[in-house]
Enzyme design. Structure first.
Site, PDB file in Angstrom:
ATOM      1  CB  CYS A  44      -3.726  -2.095   2.994  1.00  0.00           C
ATOM      2  SG  CYS A  44      -2.721  -1.720   1.413  1.00  0.00           S
ATOM      3  CG  ASP A  93      -0.353  -1.706  -1.181  1.00  0.00           C
ATOM      4  OD1 ASP A  93      -0.678  -2.406  -1.422  1.00  0.00           O
ATOM      5  OD2 ASP A  93      -0.518  -0.486  -1.324  1.00  0.00           O
ATOM      6  NE  ARG A  95      -9.612   0.923   6.466  1.00  0.00           N
ATOM      7  CZ  ARG A  95     -10.342   0.303   5.034  1.00  0.00           C
ATOM      8  NH1 ARG A  95      -9.310  -0.476   4.543  1.00  0.00           N
ATOM      9  NH2 ARG A  95     -10.096   0.951   4.679  1.00  0.00           N
ATOM     10  CD  GLN A 128      -5.603  -1.274   5.344  1.00  0.00           C
ATOM     11  OE1 GLN A 128      -6.709  -1.563   4.744  1.00  0.00           O
ATOM     12  NE2 GLN A 128      -5.589  -1.698   6.716  1.00  0.00           N
ATOM     13  CG  HIS A 158      -5.506   3.294   2.237  1.00  0.00           C
ATOM     14  ND1 HIS A 158      -7.299   3.881   2.978  1.00  0.00           N
ATOM     15  CD2 HIS A 158      -5.988   2.521   1.980  1.00  0.00           C
ATOM     16  CE1 HIS A 158      -7.800   2.743   2.705  1.00  0.00           C
ATOM     17  NE2 HIS A 158      -7.163   1.776   2.058  1.00  0.00           N
ATOM     18  NE  ARG A 187     -10.983   2.513  -1.445  1.00  0.00           N
ATOM     19  CZ  ARG A 187     -10.554   1.239  -1.347  1.00  0.00           C
ATOM     20  NH1 ARG A 187     -10.665   0.176  -1.605  1.00  0.00           N
ATOM     21  NH2 ARG A 187     -10.329   2.011   0.286  1.00  0.00           N
TER      22      ARG A 187
HETATM   23  N1  NVA Z   1      -1.942   0.641  -2.887  1.00  0.00           N
HETATM   24  C1  NVA Z   1      -3.043   0.248  -3.401  1.00  0.00           C
HETATM   25  C2  NVA Z   1      -4.490  -0.174  -1.714  1.00  0.00           C
HETATM   26  C3  NVA Z   1      -5.582  -0.675  -1.984  1.00  0.00           C
HETATM   27  C4  NVA Z   1      -5.804  -0.735  -1.143  1.00  0.00           C
HETATM   28  C5  NVA Z   1      -4.008   1.278  -4.086  1.00  0.00           C
HETATM   29  O1  NVA Z   1      -4.422   2.239  -4.096  1.00  0.00           O
HETATM   30  O2  NVA Z   1      -4.451   0.574  -5.247  1.00  0.00           O
HETATM   31  N1   CP Z   2      -7.240  -2.653   1.893  1.00  0.00           N
HETATM   32  C1   CP Z   2      -8.513  -2.237   1.197  1.00  0.00           C
HETATM   33  O1   CP Z   2      -8.738  -0.767   1.827  1.00  0.00           O
HETATM   34  O2   CP Z   2      -9.781  -2.850   0.578  1.00  0.00           O
HETATM   35  P1   CP Z   2     -10.500  -2.504  -0.251  1.00  0.00           P
HETATM   36  O3   CP Z   2      -9.642  -1.479  -1.462  1.00  0.00           O
HETATM   37  O4   CP Z   2     -10.901  -4.120  -0.714  1.00  0.00           O
HETATM   38  O5   CP Z   2     -10.702  -1.647   0.583  1.00  0.00           O
END
Ligand code: NVA
Ligand code: CP
Length: 304
Positions: free
Chosen positions: A258, A218, A286, A132, A129, A102
């Site tokens: 998500c 989101d 997930r 997800q 992502h 990540r």
């Molecule tokens: N769009 C959000 C998703 C978090 C799982 C982010 O990137 O922070």
């Molecule tokens: N939806 C998701 O990826 O959640 P986290 O940021 O908690 O991993």
């Protein structure tokens, strides 16, 4: 060797296999039937951003499959002291069997994969992502059947999730209605064609939600964009998925997010906690889709 860096890395046929395997692995999990084909396999998880779901689902998932996980972050590794991503990839991939990352730019996961001896999974970047959206599609199929020919409404920010949904629309052949405020529209961020066979852009979220089979949203400010929080709160006012918006959708429409969510911003509490919401199933899934993904990347197509 295969990597999973964005949706287009796999074919429709491979996704059908993954969805079927996720269903089988979920049923085994629910019935306490051990299934450990990845004994002695090691997953390295590299987090340069925060996570709850991604960490727990990958860590629990690899343990359930018989393997083990190592959790790494930028603060406590040499990544935070500018060791090149290529060198980090060369080293980590000599010691483990699989890597999940990540991070910020998609280029980083691509660079890591280019220098890795083992499969690499994108656990979220600024651009995509895919784990997800794979879970979201599995959840839709589980609840309502195939997404092919259906309409998904994306309400709010054109972010990593919306770009991943657009890739999925091409592969699974569904329509994506995207409603964003002016100035926050989807762009061709990495040379993608914003193919209007799959994508319809709106500035009125009610029009985007009209007749949709799945309404999803989101946060208005994704990780890494915190400096824009206040400006975004103003720009996105009016983009809250509420009961009125859900009423414009198909009568059997589902709501997904998500997570983490901000009730009262991108979604009202009565929608996310209401009868059309499947956010907890979505989060749980997930685990199941990523177990299928790890099995596929390390062992290929298993049918037992
Ligand atoms: N769009 C959000 C998703 C978090 C799982 C982010 O990137 O922070
Ligand atoms: N939806 C998701 O990826 O959640 P986290 O940021 O908690 O991993």
């Amino acid at each position: 060797m295969r990597h999973f860096l964005q949706m287009k890395d796999f074919t429709r046929d491979e996704y059908e296999h993954l969805l079927e395997r996720a269903k089988i692995l979920k049923a085994r999990f629910k019935n306490y039937i051990p299934y450990q084909p990845l004994t002695d396999r090691m997953l390295a998880m590299v987090f340069e951003k925060s996570s709850t779901r991604t960490r727990v689902s990958f860590e629990a998932g690899i343990y359930q499959l018989g393997g083990q996980a190592i959790h790494l972050d930028s603060q406590s590794t040499q990544l935070g002291r500018s060791e090149p991503i290529e060198d980090t990839a060369r080293v980590i991939s000599r010691m483990v069997d699989l890597v999940m990352i990540r991070t910020f730019e998609q280029e980083k996961v691509e660079q890591f994969a280019a220098h890795s001896r083992v499969p690499v999974i994108n656990g979220l970047t600024n651009e995509y992502h895919p784990c997800q959206v794979l879970a979201d599609i599995f959840t839709y199929v589980e609840q309502r059947g195939s997404l092919t020919g259906k309409t998904v409404a994306w309400i709010g920010d054109a972010n990593n999730m919306s770009y991943t949904w657009l890739e999925a629309a091409r592969i699974f052949d569904f329509k994506l209605n995207v409603a964003t405020p002016k100035g926050y529209e989807m762009k061709s961020q990495r040379g993608e064609t914003l193919d209007n066979a799959y994508l319809a852009a709106f500035t009125d979220p009610m029009l985007a939600a009209k007749g949709a089979h799945l309404v999803t949203t989101d946060v208005w400010t994704s990780m890494g964009y915190e400096a824009e929080t206040e400006a975004r709160k103003n720009a996105f006012a009016g983009f809250c998925v509420d009961r009125k918006m859900m009423a414009a959708a198909d009568k059997d429409a589902l709501f997904m997010h998500c997570l983490p969510a901000h009730r009262g911003e991108e979604v009202s509490a009565d929608v996310i906690d209401g009868p059309q919401s499947v956010v907890w199933e979505e989060a749980e899934n997930r685990l199941h889709v990523q177990k299928a993904l790890m099995e596929f990347l390390l062992l290929g197509r298993i049918n037992s």
